[in-house]
Design a protein around this motif. Structure first.
Motif, PDB file in Angstrom:
ATOM      1  N   PHE A 114      -9.946   7.549   9.338  1.00 58.47           N
ATOM      2  CA  PHE A 114      -9.746   6.249   8.705  1.00 58.47           C
ATOM      3  C   PHE A 114      -9.587   6.441   7.192  1.00 58.47           C
ATOM      4  N   LEU A 122       0.034   3.730   9.911  1.00 62.93           N
ATOM      5  CA  LEU A 122      -0.277   2.376   9.453  1.00 62.93           C
ATOM      6  C   LEU A 122      -0.148   1.428  10.633  1.00 62.93           C
ATOM      7  N   TRP A 139       0.838  -1.202   0.000  1.00 66.45           N
ATOM      8  CA  TRP A 139       0.000   0.000   0.000  1.00 66.45           C
ATOM      9  C   TRP A 139       0.872   1.252   0.000  1.00 66.45           C
ATOM     10  N   GLY A 173      -3.664  -0.690  16.840  1.00 67.93           N
ATOM     11  CA  GLY A 173      -5.068  -0.361  16.633  1.00 67.93           C
ATOM     12  C   GLY A 173      -5.660   0.384  17.817  1.00 67.93           C
ATOM     13  N   GLN A 199      -4.405  -7.244   6.285  1.00 72.15           N
ATOM     14  CA  GLN A 199      -3.944  -7.289   7.674  1.00 72.15           C
ATOM     15  C   GLN A 199      -3.498  -5.881   8.041  1.00 72.15           C
ATOM     16  N   PHE A 232      -4.518   5.142   8.505  1.00 74.38           N
ATOM     17  CA  PHE A 232      -5.179   6.344   8.993  1.00 74.38           C
ATOM     18  C   PHE A 232      -4.364   7.548   8.552  1.00 74.38           C
ATOM     19  N   VAL A 267      -8.212   3.407   4.888  1.00 77.95           N
ATOM     20  CA  VAL A 267      -8.504   2.155   4.193  1.00 77.95           C
ATOM     21  C   VAL A 267      -8.141   0.986   5.102  1.00 77.95           C
ATOM     22  N   ALA A 268      -8.889  -0.092   4.959  1.00 81.61           N
ATOM     23  CA  ALA A 268      -8.563  -1.341   5.650  1.00 81.61           C
ATOM     24  C   ALA A 268      -7.771  -2.231   4.700  1.00 81.61           C
ATOM     25  N   LEU A 269      -6.726  -2.833   5.203  1.00 79.78           N
ATOM     26  CA  LEU A 269      -5.922  -3.767   4.423  1.00 79.78           C
ATOM     27  C   LEU A 269      -6.248  -5.189   4.851  1.00 79.78           C
ATOM     28  N   ARG A 284      -7.260   4.036  17.480  1.00 82.48           N
ATOM     29  CA  ARG A 284      -8.687   4.164  17.774  1.00 82.48           C
ATOM     30  C   ARG A 284      -8.948   5.319  18.742  1.00 82.48           C
ATOM     31  N   ALA A 292      -4.594  -1.523   8.890  1.00 77.11           N
ATOM     32  CA  ALA A 292      -5.408  -0.398   8.442  1.00 77.11           C
ATOM     33  C   ALA A 292      -4.529   0.831   8.328  1.00 77.11           C
ATOM     34  N   SER A 312      -0.917  -2.619  12.235  1.00 78.32           N
ATOM     35  CA  SER A 312      -1.168  -4.008  11.842  1.00 78.32           C
ATOM     36  C   SER A 312      -1.278  -4.941  13.030  1.00 78.32           C
TER      37      SER A 312
END
Length: 535
Positions: A512, A489, A425, A496, A518, A522, A514-516, A500, A520, A491
């Motif tokens: 946010f 980023l 990404w 997280g 494994q 931000f 995109v979600a990958l 969050r 995400a 993982s």
């Protein structure tokens, strides 16, 4: 057995033509098991291996001793420079990254082979072990699972343990002769050992203690002076450049001293040290249960294994004290530091694993040679033999399971898998000059070229408990205020939690993206607004 008889007996045995192949076999065995275990995993999966590689790149490319992945590339003050210098030399010969990473790992495998030879020499000539016990002790510990784990990554432990035995032998020679020349060589060797891993500095007080005990006052002073002179430039470097590391990163990238002082001051002083030592001793006991394959056994079996291992370790240390006192005091002081250090002790213990094996081997050998009188003690000897056999079988099972399941592969594979998606990404969606905040800052810098910083901080209290989500979010907030981060980023669950908290803040500090598969991605809201909502 006195020092003179040990030297004569060891030298005679070393000259025996029948034994000349033994160190060759040990070296081939130790090297082969590491080479066979090397996998196609990226450097940086263990964090420290990534730091060593970044520093090697910095040295090899003429940019100094710097953390190239951190914005403004501050000077490095955490790890001493000898292992990065070794990697830098390899980098100069083989400048193609990441192809040269495999060569780094092969060099570590060769260093473990060298360790096997030097450990054999020390066991036979230095402490007078019998040929079979010496060979089995060195083979079991130099080619065991712990050394394979350290050898398959670009970590400094293989270089450290390969250098350890020559330094100890120099120390033993100086302690016997009292020669100022021998003392100077031993002190300089100990100083160089500390330039591979800082904890190697305990070789200096170990040497000085033996020399003072033997009233070799001048030699003791020379040992300390020469060791101190070797280490002085590095200490000067730390003093000059430590302030260049942002405070939020000192736990991972700053010097050891300030980090430990912080823990002492904020943790409750000496009570904190006592709590830390108790906690680490419990970890060491648990590590012993794992090594002797009784982790899942009933409690009586576990404590019987602990008692037996402690007895052989203690007996071996006492014999080592009589035959090679510098090595004995090195082990004692080294383990004292490890137990009082706010970090899990297993990796530190594995860094001297072959020496631990020789010490335990001495204890077992003494039991096997013991012919008790009166014969009423014969039952005690037989019980000891049974205990030694049980420990040997447990250790053999531990290594079998380690080889069979590739324990060193599991950690590398899981980190490599999750960071692959982050790297893909990053390459597709970020500019070359982007700055990232991520748990995998070393890997993303090395394999994408983007500068990167951690999403959190490391404290001396982390050994006791996992950081609270609110604390992690505060640390990430500080990082975003310290660096002009483009993307965050994450993982892992910990990353997280940190992200969050900032997404849910009022007003939000992260948005946010995109979600990958494994993980995400931000983006700081300030950055998103400046870029018109996207970049």
């Amino acid at each position: 057995m006195n020092d003179a008889s040990v030297r004569w007996w060891g030298a005679a045995a070393e000259g025996d033509a029948r034994e000349r192949l033994v160190p060759v076999v040990l070296a081939v065995l130790a090297t082969a098991v590491v080479v066979a275990s090397i996998g196609p995993y990226p450097v940086g999966v263990f964090q420290d291996d990534g730091i060593y590689t970044v520093l090697a790149k910095s040295l090899a490319t003429g940019q100094g001793y710097r953390y190239l992945h951190i914005p403004d590339a501050p000077n490095a003050t955490h790890y001493p420079p000898l292992y990065p210098l070794l990697l830098a030399g390899i980098w100069k010969l083989f400048p193609s990254f990441p192809a040269n990473v495999t060569i780094f790992k092969f060099v570590n495998a060769a260093l473990i082979g060298v360790t096997a030879v030097l450990a054999w020499r020390f066991a036979r000539r230095g402490v007078g072990m019998g040929p079979w016990v010496a060979a089995l002790s060195v083979a079991a510990f130099a080619a065991g699972t712990p050394m394979v784990f350290l050898g398959v990554m670009a970590l400094s432990e293989p270089m450290f343990v390969a250098a350890l035995f020559p330094v100890l032998m120099l120390g033993e020679r100086a302690s016997r002769s009292g020669s100022l020349r021998d003392a100077a060589l031993a002190g300089a060797g100990a100083g160089l050992l500390a330039m591979i891993r800082t904890i190697g500095a305990v070789a200096l007080p170990a040497m000085a203690l033996v020399l003072v005990w033997r009233r070799r006052w001048a030699a003791a002073c020379i040992v300390c002076l020469c060791g101190g002179l070797v280490m002085l430039p590095w200490q000067w470097w730390i003093a000059v450049h430590e302030s260049g590391i942002p405070s939020i990163l000192t736990g991972k990238y700053g010097s050891y001293g300030g980090w430990l002082i912080e823990g002492f001051q904020t943790g409750g002083g000496w009570r904190w040290i006592g709590r830390l030592m108790e906690f680490n001793l419990r970890l060491v006991v648990g590590q012993g249960w794992e090594v002797f394959a009784v982790l899942q056994a009933a409690s009586p079996v576990q404590w019987a294994a602990t008692a037996a291992a402690t007895a052989f370790f203690g007996a071996g240390w006492w014999l080592l004290l009589r035959r090679a006192p510098v090595a004995a005091w090195f082990v004692a002081l080294y383990l004292l530091v490890v137990i009082a250090w706010p970090f899990a002790p297993s990796r530190f213990i594995y860094a001297i694993w072959p020496l631990i094996g020789i010490q335990v081997g001495l204890g077992i050998e003494a039991l096997l040679r013991w012919r008790p009188t009166p014969r009423a003690f014969a039952a005690l000897r037989y019980a000891g033999v049974v205990a030694a056999l049980g420990l040997a079988l447990g250790y053999a099972r531990y290594n079998y399971l380690g080889y069979a399941y590739g324990w060193w592969v599991q950690d590398q594979a899981s980190v490599a898998e999750r960071t692959r998606y982050l790297a893909e990404w990053t390459r597709r969606n970020t500019a070359d000059d982007a700055i990232l905040a991520t748990e995998d800052d070393l890997i993303l810098y090395l394999y994408t070229g983007r500068r990167a910083v951690p999403v959190g901080t490391s404290t001396p209290h982390d050994i006791f408990q996992t950081q609270k989500p609110a604390f992690m979010s505060d640390a990430l907030r500080t990082i975003l205020r310290t660096f002009d981060v483009d993307y965050v980023l994450v993982s892992t669950d910990l990353g997280g939690f940190a992200a969050r908290g900032l997404v849910q803040a009022t007003p939000p500090e992260l948005r946010f993206v995109v979600a990958l598969k494994q993980g995400a991605v931000f983006q700081p809201t300030a950055r998103a607004g400046a870029a018109g909502g996207s970049r």
